[in-house]
Design an enzyme around this catalytic site. Structure first.
Site, PDB file in Angstrom:
ATOM      1  N   MET A  90     -12.693  42.854 138.209  1.00  0.00           N
ATOM      2  CA  MET A  90     -14.022  42.480 137.873  1.00  0.00           C
ATOM      3  C   MET A  90     -14.215  41.022 137.864  1.00  0.00           C
ATOM      4  SD  MET A  90     -16.147  45.605 136.615  1.00  0.00           S
ATOM      5  CE  MET A  90     -15.865  45.655 134.749  1.00  0.00           C
ATOM      6  N   HIS A 135      -4.069  40.108 134.568  1.00  0.00           N
ATOM      7  CA  HIS A 135      -4.435  40.502 136.238  1.00  0.00           C
ATOM      8  C   HIS A 135      -3.129  39.597 136.857  1.00  0.00           C
ATOM      9  CE1 HIS A 135      -8.907  40.377 134.521  1.00  0.00           C
ATOM     10  NE2 HIS A 135      -8.372  41.826 135.368  1.00  0.00           N
ATOM     11  N   GLY A 142      -3.626  48.138 134.870  1.00  0.00           N
ATOM     12  CA  GLY A 142      -3.040  48.087 133.683  1.00  0.00           C
ATOM     13  C   GLY A 142      -3.157  49.025 132.676  1.00  0.00           C
TER      14      GLY A 142
HETATM   15  O1  PAF Z   1     -10.387  47.717 135.215  1.00  0.00           O
HETATM   16  C1  PAF Z   1     -11.292  47.259 135.991  1.00  0.00           C
HETATM   17  O2  PAF Z   1     -11.355  45.752 135.943  1.00  0.00           O
HETATM   18  C2  PAF Z   1     -12.447  48.053 136.688  1.00  0.00           C
HETATM   19  O3  PAF Z   1     -12.615  49.248 135.852  1.00  0.00           O
HETATM   20  C3  PAF Z   1     -11.983  47.951 138.010  1.00  0.00           C
HETATM   21  C4  PAF Z   1     -10.679  48.942 138.355  1.00  0.00           C
HETATM   22  C5  PAF Z   1     -11.987  46.832 138.794  1.00  0.00           C
HETATM   23  C6  PAF Z   1     -13.276  48.859 138.903  1.00  0.00           C
HETATM   24  O4  PAF Z   1     -14.243  48.164 138.782  1.00  0.00           O
END
Ligand code: PAF
Length: 282
Positions: free
Chosen positions: A30, A37, A148
């Site tokens: 997101m 990430h 994660g």
């Molecule tokens: O973990 C996240 O950032 C969100 O829940 C995801 C998996 C991108 C879905 O919107």
């Protein structure tokens, strides 16, 4: 790095890779990217022929309007970070591109995983997560998708969704990245003050201590100890602490030697909500 905003452009681009039978690695995000990430992306880059990240703040998984509005949005720096680690493709669709005219979730049955922990406190959250991840998997058709460990309940829910929908995707769990004080990396950390970031060490410290305590203390005593510890930390409010079985995510009152367990915490600093988990077996 290729940046696509529409499903059509993305699908056309990927057609050539599919016909060559290449491995596609996918990291859904997101945005507000951090080292956690990047570590998922690096793992994907190492193990696949092509890696794609998505950046989409998914409205259907937020149960509070303010949380959606306040979610950090840092697209430019996200794109530079992705470029810096040589991510191949980024998908940044609009809400309309994903949901067309109806911004709503599908109702899933995750065999009870959705009624535990986060599911109790964030109504509809996992239907929103299931909806967006399924849509993204169907558009991208990845070979491997990376998530994660911090969001362990989400990971198990996505595994269940893949099992039930028979999507041909391998869901890969990646270890949590932590700050020096143990705080699990999360996009939400950007909303903490310096004092709150320091105080947030209570979450991992507690989990770490719990792991040691499970070797010699009954779970009811550990539970009391955790509540008391948070009662002495003015900057954080405990929402839940639980020890649950990994597969079903059901809370337990007694540890049995043959199963895998985890301790989970959700806590607030003002309105900023943080979660974390630790395995009690490894
Ligand atoms: O973990 C996240 O950032 C969100 O829940 C995801 C998996 C991108 C879905 O919107």
């Amino acid at each position: 790095m290729k940046v696509f905003k529409t499903k059509k452009e993305l699908k056309t681009y990927f057609e050539e890779f599919r016909s060559e039978n290449s491995k596609i690695g996918f990291v859904p995000t997101m945005g507000a990217l951090h080292k956690g990430h990047l570590s998922l992306l690096e793992k994907s880059i190492e193990n696949n022929d092509i890696t794609i990240a998505s950046i989409f703040v998914n409205p259907t998984q937020f149960n509070k309007k303010e949380d959606l509005e306040n979610y950090p949005r840092t697209l430019e720096s996200d794109l530079s970070l992705l470029e810096s680690i040589s991510c191949d493709v980024v998908f940044i669709p609009s809400v309309n591109e994903i949901y067309t005219n109806t911004v709503s979730s599908v109702h899933f049955n995750f065999d009870g995983l959705e009624t535990q922990m986060e599911g109790k406190y964030r109504e509809g959250h996992f239907n929103g997560v299931g909806t967006i991840v399924k849509k993204l998997f169907e558009i991208i058709l990845p070979t491997n998708a990376y998530f994660g460990e911090k969001d362990f309940q989400q990971l198990q829910i996505i595994r269940k969704m893949v099992e039930k929908t028979a999507l041909d995707v391998t869901v890969v769990c990646c270890a949590t990245h932590r700050e020096a004080n143990g705080l699990a990396m999360s996009s939400r950390n950007a909303r903490l003050t310096t004092e709150e970031k320091e105080a947030a060490t209570i979450i991992y410290q507690t989990l770490h201590e719990v792991k040691k305590k499970t070797e010699h203390l009954p779970l009811a005593d550990i539970n009391k100890w955790v509540i008391d510890k948070f009662n002495h930390e003015p900057l954080f409010t405990l929402e839940y602490f639980t020890i649950a079985e990994e597969e079903t995510l059901k809370s337990i009152t007694k540890i049995s030697p043959k199963k895998n367990y985890r301790a989970f915490i959700a806590a607030y600093a003002r309105e900023v909500r943080l979660i974390d988990t630790i395995s009690l077996n490894s």
